[in-house]
Scaffold this active site. Structure first.
Site, PDB file in Angstrom:
ATOM      1  N   HIS A 133       0.871  -1.178   0.000  1.00 23.23           N
ATOM      2  CA  HIS A 133       0.000   0.000   0.000  1.00 23.23           C
ATOM      3  C   HIS A 133       0.907   1.227   0.000  1.00 23.23           C
ATOM      4  CE1 HIS A 133      -3.032   2.898   1.176  1.00 23.23           C
ATOM      5  NE2 HIS A 133      -3.967   1.971   1.109  1.00 23.23           N
ATOM      6  N   ARG A 142      -6.671  10.282  -0.109  1.00 24.29           N
ATOM      7  CA  ARG A 142      -6.484  10.751  -1.491  1.00 24.29           C
ATOM      8  C   ARG A 142      -7.815  10.814  -2.230  1.00 24.29           C
ATOM      9  NH1 ARG A 142      -3.227   6.517  -3.522  1.00 24.29           N
ATOM     10  NH2 ARG A 142      -3.403   5.544  -1.477  1.00 24.29           N
TER      11      ARG A 142
END
Ligand code: FAD
Length: 632
Positions: free
Chosen positions: A249, A269
């Site tokens: 990740h 994000r």
């Protein structure tokens, strides 16, 4: 002689995350006596940690969304290595599974007109993740547990016993599956607290044990993710696929050291957070690969407009699939443009008002405040890649979840199974995967028990062997220290089988793993059987080791870069390799054996969902001409 507590069930589900609970519900609804086993406390699985949401093409926020778009996104995210049938079932059935959760009592965040709200995530064309703030997994587990309790109450009303049809064995670790010939006959393990042994006889077992992250030092995974289900499957004659594909990740915490690896959700994000290097540059614009060029914004202005007007602008490159973002961060840090702690900056503080940040990302706000003394409404976070998810897993029949290989009665669902996500999983596609394939595995495990004419029998010598193996570390009080061995394994995997891989290092890794195998055979644990974590780790190590060997072997074999597997010496995707799954099995001597196997060919009506020009980026000339011949 050793005392062993014995139980009899129709279906034993190993794992109490989303996949396990959903499977158990389905088996119980089919009338089967069902046991749920979990290594940790009931309710404490990875599923509970999931933050962002569950992907399902309900079309609530953008009505253009549907299963075909979701299917396309999933195949693109996995770089077309996915088992297409699993990706198809997943895209088609995820909405139903989410709505069904509501009938169990789930309370998702809402749109203004009262529908289940959906948020943006990397690789998903439309807002698609059903969510509850950034605590979606908690709601999922809460709801599934509530459903189980309600079933137990029904059973109590009928039989006077809450546990009569569905029973939970928490803090219980399964160490061995028992076979009758090539059929599953039961599962053997121990209670973590007392160290006492337990034997569950059952003709069907569903593996739902989650991931393998604890073989890496920097990981978002918690202590119990030692690849147990993967190893149990291998040892009982099932096969694993895609083990070279691990998802790093892009955003784990990098500071302070004690919390390094803890996840920073992608929702940061999705909701507008941006990545910057130490020069303050939004560097992701430099890392958009050709295959994705058309879908991603080229300027900051366009990227920023997308949040308000996604139909007329292209998405920000911060929302590329995870493998792309993780590699980009890795490159920036390597080029000397990283933060002091060796990450990059992830900023929401200049992007939205403090009040919005604390409402939409409450867990992240508290996580940084409490663990790093950083106020994310005022300053950027420091983040870097962390080992997060294993795409590889038990090779299954896509419709039923039945394990392939030589064993019958074994099923797998959730992160422990392989194929669905190809070479890279899209965020949010795991929670939906758990529900879709958990249900299917429970249903088919139940049906399998109905199909049996004679019940498989547990054989006493196998039970004795399981006891001997389990007790061995305690009989070597001065053997190798399990914690040292785990650190050495983590170092080998992190340094030599990490994000960027090279043939020489992978060969070294395999050598180190062989040495570790010798040492693990001599692992010892001090103390006795009552709550003894050193003993438990000693038993987990052999699982970590065999699974790591699969990963390293497959990573050396696959001479291309794709999704969660990046070879510095073979930096391109290779269409020949797209046609190949690497299948791991154990041979008679207990060594990992690797075999190439052709991927199933996608059905025509699914192929037709893609432009030929897009397929050309992934497929060989040969495949393409076959595909277009069939289309005409
Ligand atoms: P888990 O939930 O991992 O459960 C495994 C179970 O198996 C546990 O109960 C464990 O105790 C048990 N077990 C393991 N070994 C044994 C054994 N030997 N004996 C008995 N029991 C055993 N995915 C998304 O889709 N959206 C997200 O927003 C998201 N966020 C995430 C955030 C974090 C921090 C993490 C770590 C993952 C996230 N993921 C997300 C991924 C997703 O949460 C996991 O892939 C998923 O929850 C796995 O579910 P599962 O049911 O397969 O297994």
């Amino acid at each position: 002689s050793t005392r062993i507590e014995r139980h009899h069930y129709d279906v034993v589900v190993i794992g109490a995350g989303g996949a396990g609970l959903r499977a158990a519900i389905e088996a119980r609804l089919a009338g089967k006596r069902t046991a749920i086993i979990s290594k940790s406390l009931f309710g404490k699985a990875h599923t509970v940690m999931a933050e962002g949401g569950a992907a399902a093409a309900m079309g609530n926020v953008n009505s253009r969304d549907n299963w075909m778009v979701h299917f396309r996104d999933t195949m693109r995210g996995g770089k077309f290595l996915n088992n297409f049938r699993m990706a198809e079932l997943h895209a088609k059935e995820a909405p139903e599974r989410i709505w069904e959760l509501e009938t169990y009592g789930a309370l998702f965040d809402r749109t203004k007109d009262g529908k289940i709200s959906q948020r943006n995530f990397g690789g998903h064309e439309y807002p698609r993740l059903a969510h509850v703030g950034d605590r979606t997994g908690l709601e999922l587990i809460r709801t599934l547990q509530q459903k189980i309790v309600s079933l137990q109450q029904e059973d109590f009303a009928e039989t006077g016993n809450y546990d009569s049809r569905i029973r939970v064995f928490a803090e219980t670790t399964i160490t061995e599956l028992l076979l009758d010939g090539d059929r599953v006959a039961g599962a053997f393990g121990y209670y973590r607290e007392s160290g006492e042994f337990i034997l569950l006889e059952a003709p069907a077992v569903v593996l739902a044990t989650g991931g393998v992250g604890r073989s890496y030092k920097v990981t978002s995974n918690s202590w119990e993710y030692t690849g147990d289900g993967h190893a149990l499957a291998l040892r009982s004659g099932a096969t694993l696929i895609n083990m070279e594909f691990l998802q790093f990740h892009p955003t784990g915490m990098v500071w302070p050291p004690s919390v390094k690896g803890i996840l920073v959700t992608e929702s940061v994000r999705g909701d507008g957070g941006v990545l910057r290097n130490s020069d303050g540059k939004r560097f992701m614009f430099d890392y958009v690969p050709d295959v994705f060029r058309k879908q991603y914004a080229e300027t900051e202005e366009e990227a920023d407009r997308w949040y308000e007007d996604p139909d007329n602008n292209r998405r920000p490159p911060e929302l590329l699939p995870r493998d792309e973002v993780a590699r980009a961060i890795n490159s920036e840090v390597k080029a000397g443009r990283g933060t002091p702690a060796g990450g990059v900056y992830l900023d929401v503080s200049t992007r939205m008002p403090a009040e919005v940040i604390t409402r939409r990302l409450p867990s992240m706000y508290h996580q940084f405040k409490e663990l790093a003394d950083v106020d994310i409404t005022k300053e950027p976070m420091e983040v870097g890649p962390t080992c997060h998810y294993v795409m590889g897993g038990v090779e299954v029949d896509p419709d039923s979840g039945a394990a392939l290989g030589t064993v019958a009665g074994l099923f797998a669902a959730g992160e422990v199974s392989g194929g669905m996500h190809g070479s890279n999983r899209l965020g949010g596609n795991s929670l939906s995967d758990l529900l879709v394939f958990g249900k299917r595995a429970g249903e088919h495990a139940a049906a399998y028990t109905d199909s049996l004419t004679a019940k498989p029998r547990v054989h006493t010598p196998d039970v004795e062997a399981a006891v001997t193996t389990a007790l061995a570390p305690l009989q070597r009080q001065s053997g190798e220290n399990p914690y040292t061995l785990q650190q050495d394994l983590q170092a080998a995997m992190g340094d030599l089988v990490g994000i960027i891989r090279r043939a020489g290092e992978l060969t070294d890794a395999l050598k180190r793993l062989q040495e570790l195998k010798q040492r693990v055979a001599n692992v010892g644990a001090t103390g006795g059987r009552r709550y003894n974590p050193g003993w438990h780790l000693a038993l987990d190590l052999r699982n970590m080791l065999v699974v790591s060997e699969c990963t390293a072997k497959a990573a050396l074999e696959r001479e291309e870069s794709r999704g969660g597997h990046t070879r510095e010496d073979f930096p391109q995707m290779n269409p020949q390799w797209r046609q190949v799954n690497l299948v791991c099995s154990l041979d008679k001597t207990g060594d990992v054996h690797l075999e190439r196997k052709a991927l199933p060919t996608m059905r025509d009506e699914l192929i037709e969902l893609f432009d030929r020009s897009e397929l050309a980026k992934y497929m060989t000339e040969d495949e393409l001409s076959r595909a277009s011949a069939e289309a005409h």
